[in-house]
Scaffold this motif. Sequence first.
Motif: not given
Length: 233
Positions: A182-200
């Motif tokens: 599922g959603a995992t922190w990476s460049n693809s998510w750059a700029g998305v305003e979500l708390p760090r712990e919301r993604l893997m």
Amino acid sequence: MKALVTGGTKGIGKAIVEMLLANGVDVHVNARNLQDLEFQNGALKTLFEGRNITYSSNDLSDKSAIQSLASTYKELHGTLDILVNNAGVFLPGLTTEEEDGVLESQIETNLYSAYYLTRELMPLIEQSEHGHIFNMCSIASKIAYPNGGSYSISKFALYGYTKVLREELKSKGIKVTAILPGATWSNSWAGVELPRERLMEAHDIAISVWSAICMSPSAVVEEIIVRPQLGDL
Ligand SMILES: NC(=O)c1ccc[n+]([C@@H]2O[C@H](COP(=O)([O-])OP(=O)(O)OC[C@H]3O[C@@H](n4cnc5c(N)ncnc54)[C@H](OP(=O)(O)O)[C@@H]3O)[C@@H](O)[C@H]2O)c1
């Protein structure tokens, strides 16, 4: 053991490269951006002294570049145990509204790259006693992403290909694993305003890959489904 990781300079691929090196595997890294590859190679050689760490720049949406990656790899390493087909691209959009070509470009990068690279390297993998192929699918291989229609199509197809490969290679002793994060922190998510712990974290996916590699020859992890604790985004 020796591994080739596509799309290994960023995000999930980078975490897998580091996990393999930390566990004594020699790694060849692929991506398109040469500067990123050179920079990463310098850092990895310092961190993992003694490992054979190589790289090459190839755009895997292009079949001839895939063939070139395979021959470079064969020249540099000669044998291959673990192939991680990770390179992928996410282009948001609705199938009814997106520009012409969006589906094609994601099919090329997300599906054909794995299909053709696996075919090219199969003679080497067949010689290995620990042959293992990982295809980086997605939760979007199982459910339609709201604003990622063509991406979902490409990832469903990659998942289907992975199941086919599993059946074909079962009797040859080669393991095949579909990874569905599922959603995992990476460049693809750059700029998305979500708390760090919301993604893997990408490291979470790398841990699951390494644990699949550690199984005995009689066991194969066919699918790895990992989701953020709070569920899909
Ligand atoms: N992050 C997520 O939430 C998530 C969830 C599920 C599945 N996935 C999948 O996991 C994989 C990695 O995703 P990520 O989020 O870690 O991506 P990322 O941070 O954007 O990294 C993508 C990597 O692939 C390389 N790459 C992209 N296109 C390429 C091409 N045509 N040829 C060769 N290399 C290419 C990139 O380097 P260059 O740009 O230099 O080529 C980079 O090293 C993808 O297959 C993605 O679909 C990601």
